[in-house]
Enzyme design. Structure first.
Site, PDB file in Angstrom:
ATOM      1  N   CYS A   1       3.154  -3.362  -2.649  1.00 23.21           N
ATOM      2  CA  CYS A   1       1.534  -3.194  -2.658  1.00 23.21           C
ATOM      3  C   CYS A   1       1.069  -4.797  -2.327  1.00 23.21           C
ATOM      4  O   CYS A   1       1.723  -5.639  -2.142  1.00 23.21           O
ATOM      5  CB  CYS A   1       1.033  -2.546  -3.724  1.00 23.21           C
ATOM      6  SG  CYS A   1       1.127  -3.452  -5.351  1.00 23.21           S
TER       7      CYS A   1
ATOM      8  N   ASN B   1       1.096  -6.580  -6.449  1.00 19.71           N
ATOM      9  CA  ASN B   1       2.162  -6.289  -7.436  1.00 19.71           C
ATOM     10  C   ASN B   1       1.619  -6.394  -8.610  1.00 19.71           C
ATOM     11  O   ASN B   1       2.253  -6.667  -9.715  1.00 19.71           O
ATOM     12  CB  ASN B   1       3.117  -7.310  -7.114  1.00 19.71           C
ATOM     13  CG  ASN B   1       4.400  -7.033  -7.674  1.00 19.71           C
ATOM     14  OD1 ASN B   1       5.320  -7.861  -8.202  1.00 19.71           O
ATOM     15  ND2 ASN B   1       4.901  -5.763  -7.727  1.00 19.71           N
TER      16      ASN B   1
ATOM     17  N   ASP C   1      -5.902   1.700  -3.098  1.00 20.68           N
ATOM     18  CA  ASP C   1      -5.982   0.602  -4.059  1.00 20.68           C
ATOM     19  C   ASP C   1      -6.789   0.846  -4.949  1.00 20.68           C
ATOM     20  O   ASP C   1      -8.087   1.018  -4.882  1.00 20.68           O
ATOM     21  CB  ASP C   1      -6.460  -0.692  -3.234  1.00 20.68           C
ATOM     22  CG  ASP C   1      -6.191  -1.953  -4.027  1.00 20.68           C
ATOM     23  OD1 ASP C   1      -6.185  -1.850  -5.291  1.00 20.68           O
ATOM     24  OD2 ASP C   1      -6.291  -3.003  -3.215  1.00 20.68           O
TER      25      ASP C   1
ATOM     26  N   CYS D   1      -0.772  -3.534  -9.907  1.00 18.35           N
ATOM     27  CA  CYS D   1      -1.192  -2.129 -10.099  1.00 18.35           C
ATOM     28  C   CYS D   1      -0.046  -1.140  -9.408  1.00 18.35           C
ATOM     29  O   CYS D   1       0.798  -0.432 -10.293  1.00 18.35           O
ATOM     30  CB  CYS D   1      -2.501  -1.848  -9.316  1.00 18.35           C
ATOM     31  SG  CYS D   1      -3.806  -2.982 -10.081  1.00 18.35           S
ATOM     32  N   ARG D   2      -0.297  -0.761  -8.263  1.00 22.79           N
ATOM     33  CA  ARG D   2       0.676   0.435  -7.497  1.00 22.79           C
ATOM     34  C   ARG D   2       1.990   0.168  -7.505  1.00 22.79           C
ATOM     35  O   ARG D   2       2.838   1.193  -8.042  1.00 22.79           O
ATOM     36  CB  ARG D   2       0.017   0.509  -6.170  1.00 22.79           C
ATOM     37  CG  ARG D   2      -1.448   1.234  -6.151  1.00 22.79           C
ATOM     38  CD  ARG D   2      -1.971   0.953  -4.699  1.00 22.79           C
ATOM     39  NE  ARG D   2      -2.074  -0.352  -4.310  1.00 22.79           N
ATOM     40  CZ  ARG D   2      -2.452  -0.544  -3.014  1.00 22.79           C
ATOM     41  NH1 ARG D   2      -2.735   0.099  -2.214  1.00 22.79           N
ATOM     42  NH2 ARG D   2      -2.579  -2.043  -2.892  1.00 22.79           N
ATOM     43  N   SER D   3       2.499  -0.998  -7.167  1.00 23.95           N
ATOM     44  CA  SER D   3       4.063  -0.972  -6.802  1.00 23.95           C
ATOM     45  C   SER D   3       4.739  -1.219  -8.123  1.00 23.95           C
ATOM     46  O   SER D   3       5.810  -0.660  -8.409  1.00 23.95           O
ATOM     47  CB  SER D   3       4.291  -2.249  -5.876  1.00 23.95           C
ATOM     48  OG  SER D   3       4.087  -3.568  -6.197  1.00 23.95           O
TER      49      SER D   3
END
Ligand code: 4NP
Length: 159
Positions: A10, A13, A127, A15-17
């Site tokens: 993401c 690095n 995001d 939050c999402r990934s």
């Protein structure tokens, strides 16, 4: 199944990934497949290098049964050698990864996580960084679905 390595990517690095990494690790563990996979995550940016995931992502993850213990790092050219699949969260991640890929083989490793969503009307993981609590739950919902379908697709590939 041959050992597969998957890198989730993401922007930051944090939050999402790292959430995708934790979800995928849990799914493969639940399927007794931990020995068959290497799972990691990285960011397009290096702004949060070395940091633990965002507190809000950690809290939402914990409430859903996940512990996030990744330290942020930036994607490097070596990742294109080390990983079989490099999976981005949105179009911006995909464009950045395509720019970083130096060969056709590298490019062919890049996938969108949305390619594995059951709901084909959603084409990215939004995001959550500048939004509210709902955004973090949505990240987990989408990634649980995408990661489950990703594992199924890898099984089908080897059948
Ligand atoms: P992520 O979220 O890409 O899911 O880790 C973000 C984290 C940090 C920033 C943007 C997005 N930032 O601008 O610092």
């Amino acid at each position: 199944m041959r050992k597969k390595s998957i890198l989730f990517v993401c922007l930051g690095n944090i939050c999402r990934s790292p959430m995708a990494e934790a979800i995928m690790k849990k799914i493969i563990d639940n399927n007794n497949l931990s020995g068959s996979f290497t799972i990691d995550s990285a960011g397009i940016q290096n702004y949060h290098q070395g940091q633990m995931p965002d507190q809000r992502m950690q809290q939402h993850a914990f409430a859903r049964g996940y512990l996030l213990n990744h330290h942020a790092r930036q994607v490097t050219s070596l990742d294109f050698e080390a990983f079989d699949l490099i999976i981005g969260m949105d179009d911006s991640n995909i464009n950045s990864l395509e720019q970083k890929a130096s060969t056709l083989e590298d490019k062919q490793k890049i996938r969108r996580i949305a390619d594995f969503f059951t709901n084909k009307e959603i084409d990215h993981v939004p995001d959550p960084y500048y939004g509210g609590a709902q955004g973090f739950d949505l990240v987990i919902d989408l990634l649980e679905n995408g990661c489950n379908n990703l594992l199924k697709s890898l099984h089908e590939e080897t059948e």
